[in-house]
Motif scaffolding. Structure first.
Motif: not given
Ligand code: DGJ
Length: 729
Positions: A335, A365, A410, A442, A477, A479, A525, A527-528, A547, A603
């Protein structure tokens, strides 16, 4: 471990180290008596005095000293004279919210029952724990509330949840249902919370508790980076190593509410459960509702003592599957270096380089699926982009394995883009109100996981990719947070159930995938660390902690995270400098030292490393492999308060006690070059330990009681990594 003392009318949960005691008073009410260090009996030496106070309501008209407003309670309701925060609010079909749930009886049994459809701690043998169920009933509605308490033999934790059963003939509406409520006696407490934001998750915040009500919550559709569903109370003098701690953590990944309420008389009510702002549940006659679980930990050995209980319980009896006890692979993630511009050629060359450096897994990713050139499109269509991957994902994965590393991939399955085949064919699968355009975040929308057809699609879509690629790892993930709470699938009467039904749908999808692909290592995950919580750990034994990969910020984030979760649950990567989030430049060595405190990964575009850097990375990987068993499965100690930002340190002791890894760090250089001494923890004071770097031997007593100093240098962002081996006598 659990007994009912008929003379005292009291329940005792006791494993020899902790005691939890509550009694039945006035033949109907549950009085909270004690939660703390083991005591033989709780006869009332510290009981508060009761007398007729102003504004007190008296359920027993003959006894004006007795009021629910002053009684420390186990599971208080409303409309009965306790004007503090209620544990439950149930609306009856006449629109009122008046109920009287009174004590009826109890059961005690070996083991711990699973919570249907929900993540929970578990036992492998029924002897490991005992469970008490206390029955409350309301005579008018004929509804029952069952309070569940489990105590473990080997963990100083009590797990609580509740069930509501509608045995009457009219529907009930659950408006509020906490998983636990507990009243601690008047005293001086500090409140610790883990607050934060995207890029700065789980920052420890500590303040004295004085008066009023503190509410911690999330209504974001995820436990969230802003608040962690946990409440930690301590004595004011408690530190990392000593003092009393009461920790409460919710095993749930969606909306929650935590309440810490200091009453007018100074006692402290602690509650944790589903967030009533986005929760409601229609309970028809004959139906049952099960709340998620809450874990209550008591420690008299400071914050580290509390953390050890959470760490052990969560790694051994919350995480599941073959990866629970295995060491985790060192990975390279695509990523930060490539974002959406990833393709087959890059993947194969990265995989080759990763293998040469000693890494074990390549993770593809975001950006791999059809039309995914940026974050505005394609979520939901989980098929490979034929332009970027002309030979398909199966061939790519094989190419990666042929290069010498495993293949991981991912997904962000809970989401969909407007510009996707999935949205075009199922616009009704999105969470939204029919009357407004949904708010984007997003550029994406959230799928309605209360709808079983959506869940089936997710299982099928993810499974197809895992079967084609034989992937050994998935990064899952999430987000965006959820707005426009509305479902085309649910009836009008069920719309308020959507937030919790979303979580139940998600848990079911994850459970099915866990069963279908037991060998796959799932990493959560959002966004972290936006959904780094105990609920997710039941399905995914590790989470990408943030992140923010800046080494300096990471030390703080990981230290905060470690209050509840051990290093083996945290994904920690070395990334390029200047750092993507902060612009800060730190040495490769410092970045490694930060990432070493969890599951190591890289990374960055490792193809651009200089020959010297390549050698350094090889050395890091070699070091990590040698220490991995200790780092990932040892006992972790914070040596300095994570709120004290400039100096920090931790040490980890291997399970067999023979290896000790200690990391000390200093963020900004001290012009006076003063020494910082850390006192190692968990060593055998009688034993001798040889430092690997120079062969010098120290007594365990010296390392713990005199401590270990750093070597101040004229430089920012430095660390000292020391490894000790116990010397055979
Ligand atoms: C958010 C994640 O935390 C990142 O590591 C990455 O995977 C992005 N999304 C990808 O869109």
């Amino acid at each position: 471990m659990i007994r009912f003392d008929a003379q005292e009318n009291a329940f005792y949960l006791d494993n020899g180290r902790i005691t939890y005691c509550f009694g039945v008073v006035k033949e109907g009410y549950l009085e909270c008596r004690y939660f703390g260090r083991h005591i033989r009996r709780c006869q009332g030496s510290a009981r508060p005095s009761y007398f007729d106070r102003g504004f007190c309501s008296n359920p027993d008209p003959q006894d004006k000293r007795f009021s629910l407003d002053t009684l420390p309670q186990e599971y208080p309701g409303m409309n009965q004279g306790d004007f503090r925060s209620p544990a439950y609010v149930i609306q009856t079909d006449d629109g009122r919210r008046v109920t009287r749930f009174l004590y009826q009886g109890y059961e005690i049994f070996q083991g711990k029952p699973p919570l249907p459809g929900l993540p929970a701690t578990y036992v492998e043998h029924s002897q490991e724990a005992q469970t008490l169920v206390v029955h409350l009933a309301d005579a008018h509605t004929r509804a029952q509330i069952h309070l569940y308490y489990t105590i473990f033999q080997d963990y100083d934790a009590i797990c609580r949840h509740v069930e509501v059963v509608n045995d009457g003939s009219h529907p009930l509406w659950l408006e509020r249902l906490m998983a636990m409520s507990m009243d601690l006696p008047r005293g001086t407490y500090d409140l610790l919370t883990l607050s934060g934001s995207h890029l700065m998750e789980k920052v420890v915040s500590r303040r004295p508790l004085t008066a009023d009500t503190v509410v911690l919550d999330s209504c974001r559709g995820a436990s969230s980076p802003q608040q962690t569903p946990c409440v930690i109370l301590t004595d004011p003098q408690t530190n990392e190593h000593q003092g009393q701690v009461w920790g409460v953590n919710f095993v749930y990944s969606g909306d929650f509410q935590g309440v810490v309420q200091t009453s007018q008389y100074g006692d402290v009510r602690v509650q944790m459960g589903l967030n009533p702002l986005t929760f409601g549940w229609n309970l028809e006659p004959g139906q049952r509702f099960v709340s998620p679980e809450c874990v209550l930990v008591y420690s008299s050995a400071g914050l580290n003592g509390m953390s050890h209980t959470f760490h052990r319980l969560y790694t051994q009896r919350l995480c599941r599957g073959p990866w629970r006890d295995r060491v985790r692979p060192i990975l390279l993630n695509s990523w930060e270096a490539f974002t959406f511009s990833i393709d087959e050629g890059k993947c194969i060359s990265l995989a080759k380089q990763a293998a040469e450096l000693g890494m074990e897994l390549f993770v593809l990713d975001d950006g791999w699926f059809k039309n995914r050139v940026d974050d505005r499109r394609a979520l939901g269509d989980w098929v490979a982009d034929p332009v970027k991957f002309p030979h398909g994902l199966g061939s790519l994965a094989q190419g990666v394995r042929d290069a010498g590393v495993d293949f991981g991939i991912w997904f962000e399955p809970e989401m969909v883009s407007y510009d996707s085949d999935l949205y075009r064919s199922h616009p009704d699968w999105v969470i939204r109100s029919p009357f407004y355009d949904p708010v984007l975040s997003r550029s994406q929308l959230v799928l309605d996981l209360s709808n079983p057809a959506v869940c089936d699609y997710l299982v099928q879509a993810v499974s197809a990719v895992l079967e084609e690629t034989q992937a050994s790892y998935v990064k899952w993930d999430m987000n965006r947070h959820i707005t426009d709470l509305g479902s085309a699938w649910l009836s009008t009467g069920q719309q308020r159930e959507l937030s919790h039904r979303y979580m139940l749908g998600l848990y079911q999808v994850l459970d099915q995938l866990n069963q279908r692909f037991p060998q796959v290592l799932f990493e959560g995950c959002s966004s972290g660390g936006g959904r780094f919580d105990a609920g997710m750990l039941h399905y995914m034994p590790q989470t990408w902690a943030s992140d923010n990969t800046d080494a300096v910020c990471r030390l703080q984030i990981q230290a905060g995270t470690s209050l509840l979760f051990p290093p083996v649950t945290m994904g920690c990567h070395v990334s390029a400098v200047p750092n993507h989030q902060t612009g800060r430049v730190t040495s490769l060595q410092t970045r490694f030292a930060a990432a070493l405190g969890g599951n190591l990964g890289y990374e960055m575009d490792i193809r651009t490393l200089t020959p010297e850097e390549q050698e350094e990375v090889k050395g890091q990987i070699h070091t990590y492999k040698a220490l991995r068993e200790t780092v990932q499965h040892g006992t972790f100690y914070r040596l300095l308060d994570p709120q004290q930002h400039n100096d920090g340190g931790w040490n980890i002791v291997s399970q067999d006690g023979n290896t000790v890894v200690c990391c000390q760090y200093r963020i900004l250089a001290d012009p006076l070059r003063r020494t910082t001494v850390v006192h190692l923890q968990g060593l055998d004071p009688e034993a001798t330990y040889r430092r690997q770097s120079d062969g010098v031997c120290f007594g365990g007593d010296e390392l713990m009681y005199a401590g270990l100093s750093d070597q101040p240098v004229r430089q920012d962002f430095v660390h000292v990594l020391s490894v000790f081996e116990k010397v055979a006598e």
